[in-house]
Structures are given as C-alpha cells and as structure tokens.
Design a protein around this motif. Structure first.
Motif, PDB file in Angstrom:
ATOM      1  N   ARG A  59      27.531  21.943  16.002  1.00 23.84           N
ATOM      2  CA  ARG A  59      28.628  21.068  16.428  1.00 23.84           C
ATOM      3  C   ARG A  59      29.979  21.623  15.988  1.00 23.84           C
ATOM      4  O   ARG A  59      30.948  21.595  16.747  1.00 23.84           O
ATOM      5  N   SER A 114      25.820   4.325  29.153  1.00 27.26           N
ATOM      6  CA  SER A 114      26.816   5.347  28.835  1.00 27.26           C
ATOM      7  C   SER A 114      27.941   4.714  28.042  1.00 27.26           C
ATOM      8  O   SER A 114      28.577   3.761  28.497  1.00 27.26           O
ATOM      9  N   CYS A 208      26.108  11.411  29.502  1.00 32.55           N
ATOM     10  CA  CYS A 208      25.647  12.758  29.184  1.00 32.55           C
ATOM     11  C   CYS A 208      25.457  12.842  27.684  1.00 32.55           C
ATOM     12  O   CYS A 208      26.418  12.685  26.928  1.00 32.55           O
ATOM     13  N   ASN A 209      24.227  13.063  27.260  1.00 36.80           N
ATOM     14  CA  ASN A 209      23.999  13.256  25.831  1.00 36.80           C
ATOM     15  C   ASN A 209      24.529  14.612  25.385  1.00 36.80           C
ATOM     16  O   ASN A 209      25.258  14.713  24.402  1.00 36.80           O
ATOM     17  N   PHE A 210      24.170  15.642  26.155  1.00 37.98           N
ATOM     18  CA  PHE A 210      24.690  16.978  25.865  1.00 37.98           C
ATOM     19  C   PHE A 210      24.815  17.759  27.174  1.00 37.98           C
ATOM     20  O   PHE A 210      23.910  17.726  28.004  1.00 37.98           O
ATOM     21  N   MET A 241      31.290  12.266  30.786  1.00 36.01           N
ATOM     22  CA  MET A 241      31.010  12.755  29.435  1.00 36.01           C
ATOM     23  C   MET A 241      32.303  12.909  28.645  1.00 36.01           C
ATOM     24  O   MET A 241      33.346  13.284  29.185  1.00 36.01           O
ATOM     25  N   GLU A 244      33.692  16.409  24.058  1.00 36.53           N
ATOM     26  CA  GLU A 244      33.032  17.011  22.895  1.00 36.53           C
ATOM     27  C   GLU A 244      31.520  17.074  23.036  1.00 36.53           C
ATOM     28  O   GLU A 244      30.842  17.711  22.225  1.00 36.53           O
ATOM     29  N   ARG A 245      30.959  16.434  24.076  1.00 33.63           N
ATOM     30  CA  ARG A 245      29.504  16.325  24.200  1.00 33.63           C
ATOM     31  C   ARG A 245      28.915  17.570  24.856  1.00 33.63           C
ATOM     32  O   ARG A 245      28.297  17.493  25.938  1.00 33.63           O
ATOM     33  N   ILE A 314      26.812  12.495  17.581  1.00 31.58           N
ATOM     34  CA  ILE A 314      25.886  12.566  18.712  1.00 31.58           C
ATOM     35  C   ILE A 314      25.435  11.172  19.146  1.00 31.58           C
ATOM     36  O   ILE A 314      24.475  11.022  19.896  1.00 31.58           O
ATOM     37  N   ARG A 315      26.120  10.131  18.667  1.00 33.22           N
ATOM     38  CA  ARG A 315      25.898   8.736  19.075  1.00 33.22           C
ATOM     39  C   ARG A 315      24.462   8.262  18.814  1.00 33.22           C
ATOM     40  O   ARG A 315      23.850   7.604  19.652  1.00 33.22           O
TER      41      ARG A 315
END
Length: 491
Positions: A59, A114, A208-210, A241, A244-245, A314-315
C-alpha cells in the motif's frame, strides 16, 4: 447519502446513540463474535505480522507511485475497450454516471455495495432522473433502502443496528412480505425480489475493492455474489473507485484479498473473489460497455502529508470491531458514512475540520485500532495529529473549553496555585454533589464522589466515578512528610 449522514450536532447524535439499547447490544455482540472469527482465521493463515508487513509495503509503495499506477491501469482498461474517467469531485463523478445513464436511456439499475457510491450520494442522483429506478443488491443495503434509505452504521455490516423483527416489518410494509422473521426466510424472499430486477437491469454499478494496474482488471470481494450478477447480466457496467484503491499486480491483489477477508469477516476467503473487465470476444457474458470512474474527492489532500497512510485503508472494518468508542455509540454517532477510528481519521481529510472536527476526539487512544489494522495504519497517532493540527496550527479550539484547559494548565504549573487546590479541593468539591456507596470499601472514604459539575468536569463525571479529594491532613504529601518526621522509611 453523502459523506455526512446527519444534520444533528455531535452531542445530540451521541445522546441518541447511547439511548439505543438494542443497537449497543448488537454492536457489542458483533464485536465479540468477530474477535473470535478474525483471530482464528489470522492464526490459521500463519505469520500474520509478516502478512501485515507485506500489506503495508504494498500500500505504501502504491501510494508513493500513485500517478504511475493509475495511468497504467487506465491505459490497460482502454486497451480492452473500456472507458476511464478521472473525477476530481463528487459532482464530476455523478455527472459522468448520469450522462451514461441518459445516453443508454436506462430504466433499471442494479448496484452492489460500494462505499464510494454512498460517499457521493449516487443513489439519490439517479433517482432524480425521470423513469429510472435503482436497486441496492447487497442484502444489508437492500434492507436499508427498503427502510426509506436508512443510514448505514458499519463499513462491512451496514444494518447492524436493526433486529430481525424490524426487518420483517419493513419487508411487510414495503414488499407485502407475509412470512415470519426467520433470517433465512427473509433472505430467500429478498433474493426472489432481487433476481427479477437483475434480469431486467440495463446498467450494473459496482464498487472496486482493488484495481490491478498491470492488467486493467477490477477485483471485487463479496459474500453474496450480487456484484457478479451486477457485472455479468447488464450490457453496461460502471465501476466507481477511490483513486487509492489500486495495486500494482495480481499477486499484490491476492495478498490484499487474504488480509481483507480475514480482517473483515473472519474467513480465509469470502464466497466470491472476482476479477473482471470489459467483455472479451470469447466470453459468453459480461458488459459490452465498461466504464471506470476514478474519484479523488479530496483524497489528494492527504498525499505527501502526515495523513497519507490513511489512504492505505482496505475498508475491512476491523478497527470498528475493536474500538471501545464504536462499541458505545455505534456508527450513527459519528455522522459520517465512514464511522469508527478509520472514519475519525478519514472524514476530516475528505470533509474538513469544520464538519468533522469533533471525530478525532471520539477516541480513547487505546491503540487497539492500530494493532488490528491489517495494513498497519497508525490510526491512533493520526487522531492525535488531527488534534494537533486543529489546536496548534488552525487555532480552532477556542471558547470555554479552551479557557478551562488554560486555567488548569496555569494552576498545575504554579506551585502556589497547585498547593491552594490541594488545600481547598476537599471543601470545594462538596458543591458538586456527593454520594456514598457502602458497597465499595474505602472507595469514597473522603466523603463520596463527584456526580455533577460543568464543562470538562461534567463530561468526565457523567460516565466515571470521581472520588472526592482527601482533606489536607490526609493527602499524600502530608502523609509522606509525617512519615519522614517519625523516622519511618519512605522506600
């Protein structure tokens, strides 16, 4: 629903939350249950601290070179036929999505859970378009929508403040549900409602998680599979997103998924780990028209500052699940869609101190959030940094509270004033209300405890016992001197 979830002031929100006994019990039970699941799954993975180190390095590296990886990601999405839009503000993001919806003449839109779409209040923007209907497809978000768009209270478990009977009543009123309050029966009913909407949807919207920079793929992590349906059935998919993701490679995404699943829900992996993008010629399903909206919305304010590490988040919600303040007031007390320790750090960055300046003080600074964070964000240190910025740099902490602190500082720094306080403290505190409790031996041996007061004293005594100071003849200093006079050892 935008970043701010309430028009009430901070103290009113806290009072409301403290009076919600069901919510507080539900949060406490969830925290206890999640502790067992989370720690068990982390132990099974092995070398958890090493995984955290790797997660932090990924990260931090990505944020340091964020411009490079965002450009790489955008190029790879474009090569596959997708479209990428960089939005500086929430309005730019919502305007772009609205333009796509109007161009497609869409009528039905399905959304997966989201935080970004909630942050920019996208649901209400879409509902403002004539003839357009929107359906939240995550079960918890679906419940909140049916309950007149109730506010979420947790990053991962947004309806944690509701019980099964409340949910049954919502379904009965809004969807003509006639069953009982058994969770599996209500979930099956909700699934039937949602499946019909999925099959008729014109556009699917996901978070979007990543985002994987070197492939242009979008990584989604869910437990219900609703996001997979949002991206595979409609002809058009819009991904929103935070900028930063993003991670450099698929291998990095796999590390993040391991950290996220174990920290968020205590599972080795969630039920659905999906990597997707525009539909390829050899694929049977997927979006023909693929859009990615990359949102800044003040995130760049943190870049290059002492608050940059908050963008590592990362939530997973792990910090909420260990926080004693969140346990006491739940999510609604924070007044932000990002509650808990992460919200107390992130909300002032995104929304400013005027709106969220009270949140960094909603913390005991115990450090549990920092200890559990899978990517090692120093959350309690950032909370202190926010306080310092507001107090020392922006000079925001004026008024009666600041005056009290200055008086206390002056009194404790002066030997004469401190001695006077020690001399008259016992008598002076008698005006603030005293009570005796015979059940606690010697706890209030000097005449009870303070139960009232004003200002800072009131804030303390509302939730803690403050014993009355001893009389001058009984205080520690006099006791120490008397022992010395008698020749007794003070060692």
């Amino acid at each position: 629903m935008a970043l701010s979830t309430s028009e009430k002031d901070f103290k009113t929100r806290i009072e409301d939350s403290m009076n919600d006994t069901f919510m507080r019990k539900a949060v406490a039970k969830s925290q206890d249950d999640q502790w067992v699941k989370r720690e068990t799954s982390r132990k099974e993975l092995g070398n958890w601290e090493e995984w955290r180190e790797v997660g932090e390095q990924i990260r931090q590296h990505t944020l340091t070179h964020l411009d490079y990886y965002l450009e790489q990601f955008a190029e790879n999405v474009t090569k596959k036929g997708g479209k990428v839009f960089f939005a500086r503000t929430e309005k730019e993001a919502t305007d772009y999505v609205e333009a796509v919806v109007r161009a497609k003449q869409a009528k039905k839109i399905v959304k997966s859970k989201s935080m970004v779409t909630t942050e920019i209040d996208l649901d209400q923007v879409l509902l403002g378009i004539d003839g357009v209907s929107v359906m939240e497809t995550d079960l918890a978000e679906f419940i909140l929508q049916m309950d007149d768009w109730d506010e979420p209270s947790h990053i991962v478990f947004p309806d944690i403040h509701k019980n099964r009977e409340q949910i049954r009543e919502v379904f009965a009123e809004k969807l003509n549900y006639t069953g009982d309050n058994e969770p599996k029966h209500m979930a099956r009913f909700a699934r039937q409602v949602l499946r019909e909407f999925f099959l008729e949807a014109d556009i699917g919207i996901t978070g979007c998680n990543f985002a994987v920079a070197n492939s242009g793929m979008v990584n989604l992590v869910t437990n219900e599979g609703n996001a997979d349906l949002c991206e595979s059935i409609p002809d058009t998919q819009i991904v929103l997103m935070g900028m930063e993701r993003i991670v450099p490679t698929m291998a990095d995404a796999e590390v993040m998924d391991n950290l996220l699943s174990r920290s968020a829900v205590g599972q080795s992996l969630t039920s659905y780990i999906t990597f997707s993008g525009p539909k390829l010629s050899e694929e049977a399903d997927g979006p023909e028209d693929f859009h990615v909206v990359i949102l800044d919305n003040s995130r760049s304010n943190a870049l290059g500052t002492e608050f940059q590490s908050v963008l590592q988040c990362i939530r997973c919600g792990s910090c909420l699940n260990v926080c004693p303040v969140y346990r006491a007031i739940g999510g609604h007390g924070y007044g932000s869609i990002y509650p808990g320790p992460i919200g107390a750090v992130l909300s002032p960055v995104l929304g400013g101190y005027e709106q969220f300046g009270e949140l960094p003080y909603a913390s005991s600074l115990c450090g549990a959030c920092t200890e559990t964070c899978p990517v090692k964000i120093p959350l309690h240190e950032l909370l202190i940094a926010h306080r310092r910025v507001m107090t020392d740099e922006l000079k925001m902490k004026h008024g009666f509270e600041n005056t009290q602190m200055k008086v206390i500082a002056k009194a404790t720094a002066s030997p004469f004033l401190f001695k006077q306080a020690m001399t008259f403290g016992h008598a002076g505190v008698s005006m603030l209300g005293l009570h005796h409790d015979a059940k606690i031996d010697n706890m209030y041996q000097f005449g009870g405890f303070v139960s009232g007061g004003f200002g800072l004293i009131k804030g303390w005594t509302q939730v803690r016992d403050l014993p009355r100071p001893p009389k001058p003849k009984d205080n520690f200093r006099n006791w120490y001197k008397n022992r010395a006079k008698k020749g007794e050892s003070n060692e």
